[in-house]
Design a protein around this motif. Structure first.
Motif, PDB file in Angstrom:
ATOM      1  N   ASP A 158      25.052  51.749  73.649  1.00  0.00           N
ATOM      2  CA  ASP A 158      24.651  51.472  75.030  1.00  0.00           C
ATOM      3  C   ASP A 158      23.234  51.939  75.331  1.00  0.00           C
ATOM      4  O   ASP A 158      22.523  51.312  76.123  1.00  0.00           O
ATOM      5  CB  ASP A 158      25.622  52.145  76.005  1.00  0.00           C
ATOM      6  N   GLU A 159      22.805  53.048  74.711  1.00  0.00           N
ATOM      7  CA  GLU A 159      21.500  53.608  75.049  1.00  0.00           C
ATOM      8  C   GLU A 159      20.346  52.955  74.283  1.00  0.00           C
ATOM      9  O   GLU A 159      19.181  53.269  74.529  1.00  0.00           O
ATOM     10  CB  GLU A 159      21.490  55.120  74.792  1.00  0.00           C
ATOM     11  N   VAL A 160      20.668  52.067  73.345  1.00  0.00           N
ATOM     12  CA  VAL A 160      19.624  51.401  72.560  1.00  0.00           C
ATOM     13  C   VAL A 160      19.229  50.100  73.243  1.00  0.00           C
ATOM     14  O   VAL A 160      20.084  49.284  73.593  1.00  0.00           O
ATOM     15  CB  VAL A 160      20.094  51.126  71.120  1.00  0.00           C
ATOM     16  N   ARG A 161      17.940  49.943  73.458  1.00  0.00           N
ATOM     17  CA  ARG A 161      17.410  48.726  74.068  1.00  0.00           C
ATOM     18  C   ARG A 161      16.550  47.975  73.057  1.00  0.00           C
ATOM     19  O   ARG A 161      16.059  48.560  72.092  1.00  0.00           O
ATOM     20  CB  ARG A 161      16.560  49.070  75.292  1.00  0.00           C
ATOM     21  N   TYR A 162      16.349  46.681  73.309  1.00  0.00           N
ATOM     22  CA  TYR A 162      15.568  45.843  72.397  1.00  0.00           C
ATOM     23  C   TYR A 162      14.515  45.064  73.157  1.00  0.00           C
ATOM     24  O   TYR A 162      14.710  44.690  74.318  1.00  0.00           O
ATOM     25  CB  TYR A 162      16.483  44.859  71.652  1.00  0.00           C
ATOM     26  N   ALA A 163      13.411  44.809  72.485  1.00  0.00           N
ATOM     27  CA  ALA A 163      12.380  43.934  73.020  1.00  0.00           C
ATOM     28  C   ALA A 163      11.822  43.111  71.872  1.00  0.00           C
ATOM     29  O   ALA A 163      11.824  43.556  70.718  1.00  0.00           O
ATOM     30  CB  ALA A 163      11.271  44.746  73.689  1.00  0.00           C
ATOM     31  N   ALA A 164      11.365  41.907  72.186  1.00  0.00           N
ATOM     32  CA  ALA A 164      10.866  40.995  71.154  1.00  0.00           C
ATOM     33  C   ALA A 164       9.341  41.015  71.134  1.00  0.00           C
ATOM     34  O   ALA A 164       8.695  40.935  72.173  1.00  0.00           O
ATOM     35  CB  ALA A 164      11.363  39.582  71.407  1.00  0.00           C
ATOM     36  N   ILE A 165       8.775  41.139  69.943  1.00  0.00           N
ATOM     37  CA  ILE A 165       7.328  41.084  69.760  1.00  0.00           C
ATOM     38  C   ILE A 165       6.873  39.626  69.898  1.00  0.00           C
ATOM     39  O   ILE A 165       7.525  38.722  69.376  1.00  0.00           O
ATOM     40  CB  ILE A 165       6.940  41.628  68.372  1.00  0.00           C
ATOM     41  N   PRO A 166       5.773  39.371  70.603  1.00  0.00           N
ATOM     42  CA  PRO A 166       5.298  37.983  70.731  1.00  0.00           C
ATOM     43  C   PRO A 166       5.026  37.359  69.366  1.00  0.00           C
ATOM     44  O   PRO A 166       4.486  38.004  68.469  1.00  0.00           O
ATOM     45  CB  PRO A 166       3.993  38.130  71.531  1.00  0.00           C
ATOM     46  N   GLN A 167       5.411  36.112  69.217  1.00  0.00           N
ATOM     47  CA  GLN A 167       5.220  35.417  67.947  1.00  0.00           C
ATOM     48  C   GLN A 167       3.811  34.854  67.844  1.00  0.00           C
ATOM     49  O   GLN A 167       3.266  34.323  68.800  1.00  0.00           O
ATOM     50  CB  GLN A 167       6.230  34.282  67.798  1.00  0.00           C
ATOM     51  N   GLN A 168       3.229  34.995  66.661  1.00  0.00           N
ATOM     52  CA  GLN A 168       1.913  34.436  66.376  1.00  0.00           C
ATOM     53  C   GLN A 168       2.013  33.126  65.610  1.00  0.00           C
ATOM     54  O   GLN A 168       1.026  32.449  65.405  1.00  0.00           O
ATOM     55  CB  GLN A 168       1.091  35.445  65.568  1.00  0.00           C
ATOM     56  N   GLY A 169       3.203  32.792  65.182  1.00  0.00           N
ATOM     57  CA  GLY A 169       3.410  31.554  64.431  1.00  0.00           C
ATOM     58  C   GLY A 169       4.901  31.289  64.305  1.00  0.00           C
ATOM     59  O   GLY A 169       5.734  32.108  64.696  1.00  0.00           O
ATOM     60  N   ALA A 170       5.232  30.150  63.783  1.00  0.00           N
ATOM     61  CA  ALA A 170       6.639  29.782  63.623  1.00  0.00           C
ATOM     62  C   ALA A 170       7.181  30.375  62.323  1.00  0.00           C
ATOM     63  O   ALA A 170       6.667  30.095  61.243  1.00  0.00           O
ATOM     64  CB  ALA A 170       6.785  28.271  63.608  1.00  0.00           C
ATOM     65  N   HIS A 171       8.207  31.194  62.444  1.00  0.00           N
ATOM     66  CA  HIS A 171       8.826  31.810  61.273  1.00  0.00           C
ATOM     67  C   HIS A 171      10.313  31.475  61.270  1.00  0.00           C
ATOM     68  O   HIS A 171      10.984  31.598  62.284  1.00  0.00           O
ATOM     69  CB  HIS A 171       8.642  33.328  61.286  1.00  0.00           C
ATOM     70  N   ARG A 172      10.802  31.075  60.124  1.00  0.00           N
ATOM     71  CA  ARG A 172      12.221  30.766  59.999  1.00  0.00           C
ATOM     72  C   ARG A 172      12.766  31.460  58.762  1.00  0.00           C
ATOM     73  O   ARG A 172      12.029  31.745  57.813  1.00  0.00           O
ATOM     74  CB  ARG A 172      12.439  29.257  59.863  1.00  0.00           C
ATOM     75  N   LEU A 173      14.061  31.704  58.796  1.00  0.00           N
ATOM     76  CA  LEU A 173      14.718  32.140  57.579  1.00  0.00           C
ATOM     77  C   LEU A 173      14.735  30.974  56.599  1.00  0.00           C
ATOM     78  O   LEU A 173      14.837  29.811  57.000  1.00  0.00           O
ATOM     79  CB  LEU A 173      16.144  32.599  57.865  1.00  0.00           C
ATOM     80  N   ALA A 174      14.610  31.299  55.339  1.00  0.00           N
ATOM     81  CA  ALA A 174      14.584  30.247  54.316  1.00  0.00           C
ATOM     82  C   ALA A 174      15.265  30.770  53.064  1.00  0.00           C
ATOM     83  O   ALA A 174      15.419  31.982  52.879  1.00  0.00           O
ATOM     84  CB  ALA A 174      13.146  29.830  54.009  1.00  0.00           C
ATOM     85  N   LEU A 175      15.673  29.874  52.218  1.00  0.00           N
ATOM     86  CA  LEU A 175      16.239  30.226  50.929  1.00  0.00           C
ATOM     87  C   LEU A 175      15.240  29.868  49.837  1.00  0.00           C
ATOM     88  O   LEU A 175      14.659  28.783  49.841  1.00  0.00           O
ATOM     89  CB  LEU A 175      17.547  29.483  50.677  1.00  0.00           C
ATOM     90  N   MET A 176      15.030  30.784  48.926  1.00  0.00           N
ATOM     91  CA  MET A 176      14.238  30.488  47.752  1.00  0.00           C
ATOM     92  C   MET A 176      15.193  30.019  46.662  1.00  0.00           C
ATOM     93  O   MET A 176      16.134  30.728  46.303  1.00  0.00           O
ATOM     94  CB  MET A 176      13.484  31.724  47.280  1.00  0.00           C
ATOM     95  N   VAL A 177      14.979  28.821  46.192  1.00  0.00           N
ATOM     96  CA  VAL A 177      15.918  28.240  45.224  1.00  0.00           C
ATOM     97  C   VAL A 177      15.160  27.739  44.005  1.00  0.00           C
ATOM     98  O   VAL A 177      13.987  27.366  44.080  1.00  0.00           O
ATOM     99  CB  VAL A 177      16.732  27.085  45.847  1.00  0.00           C
ATOM    100  N   SER A 178      15.835  27.752  42.896  1.00  0.00           N
ATOM    101  CA  SER A 178      15.270  27.191  41.669  1.00  0.00           C
ATOM    102  C   SER A 178      15.135  25.678  41.812  1.00  0.00           C
ATOM    103  O   SER A 178      15.931  25.028  42.490  1.00  0.00           O
ATOM    104  CB  SER A 178      16.181  27.524  40.484  1.00  0.00           C
TER     105      SER A 178
END
Length: 306
Positions: A158-178
């Motif tokens: 309950d005592e932990v709060r969150y804030a988001a850092i402004p984005q400088q570019g588009a970042h997505r999760l990705a998979l590195m695959v062979s």
């Protein structure tokens, strides 16, 4: 070159009088003469002409210009340090793991640098962290914990709060695959594409906070991430079978591509909650005024239910 001798040379170069310079330096004239002679011997040339009156030689004029800057910087640094010793700068401690140091360059570091420019009297202290327990890191004295590129926060106290850092570019999760993997031919992936594939994780790395956050997102979609990979003594890319993949963020693509060669590709995950952002976690009861100043411009984030 003795800094004290440089200071004495600058004083003599300004007043061009041994008696006056010695008086202002609170030293004997004979000692000043000896030190100037030592400096001339070290440099390899005369700094002063002594024909009844004293004047600078061309070598002395050149040295005086640079030595004056050196002495001024020394005096300024000494004054500042003494002031800081009496009145330390307010400090903000940020805990961050290796991904926050390397991968968050376009978001977290950009915001930190902007904050430092706007608050020149503030001191930002960075603390490396090896564990993923956000609440524990805050309890140990960190004002902020950086959660680099995590799609969701990872602590629900309950005592932990969150804030988001402004984005400088588009970042997505990705998979590195062979390239041998059939997924390599896809332009992007959906969550349902990731079922029944093996996703190992480097358990010897230092991206624990990032991994824990990403794992929670994957688990919410019923996707298992394995913590079985250990890279010690084994080449990173050679360690995976063709049917295995590795988690990455597209914000890390440039440094990764340097090592990928042509054997692997990054395939982004095209889902709303796979957008990678950088968060900071902090305690609501922390009364550090710098913390309030740091998070005030940021977007407040409600802790989502996973």
């Amino acid at each position: 070159m003795d800094l004290r001798h440089l200071q004495e040379f600058v004083t003599l170069g300004v007043y061009l009088n041994f008696t006056e310079a010695a008086r202002r330096l609170y030293m004997a004239q004979s000692s000043l003469s000896t030190h100037i002679a030592l400096l001339e011997r070290e440099i390899g040339g005369k700094l002063f002409e002594r024909d009844g009156s004293i004047s600078l030689t061309p070598l002395g004029e050149a040295l005086l210009e640079d030595a004056s800057v050196i002495v001024q910087l020394h005096d300024s640094a000494l004054k500042r340090c003494r002031e800081l010793a009496k009145n330390p700068l307010p400090q903000l401690t940020i805990a961050r793991d290796q991904i926050a140091i390397v991968g968050a360059g376009t978001d977290l570091r950009h915001y930190q640098h902007a904050f430092a420019r706007e608050n020149p009297q503030a001191s930002l202290r960075y603390r490396p962290c090896e564990e993923s327990d956000v609440e524990e890191l805050l309890a140990q004295g960190s004002d902020l914990v950086a959660i680099p590129y995590a799609p969701l926060p990872v602590c629900h106290a309950d005592e932990v709060r969150y804030a988001a850092i402004p984005q400088q570019g588009a970042h997505r999760l990705a998979l590195m695959v062979s390239r041998e993997n059939s997924l390599a031919e896809r332009p992007s992936l959906k969550w349902h594409d990731l079922h029944r594939i093996s996703i190992p994780y480097d358990s010897s790395g230092t991206s624990h906070i990032w991994f824990k956050a990403v794992t929670e997102v994957f688990n919410r979609h019923g996707i298992e991430v394995l913590s079985r990979y250990d890279s010690r003594g084994e080449d990173f890319f050679d360690s995976f079978r063709a049917d295995e993949v590795q988690l990455f963020d597209t914000g890390l693509i440039e440094p990764v591509l340097e090592h990928m060669g042509h054997s692997h590709v990054l395939v982004p995950i095209d889902e709303p909650d796979a957008v990678a952002r950088c968060y900071v976690a902090f305690l609501s009861g922390n009364d550090n005024p710098l913390l309030a100043r740091f998070v005030a411009p940021l977007e407040s984030i409600e802790t989502p239910s996973l």
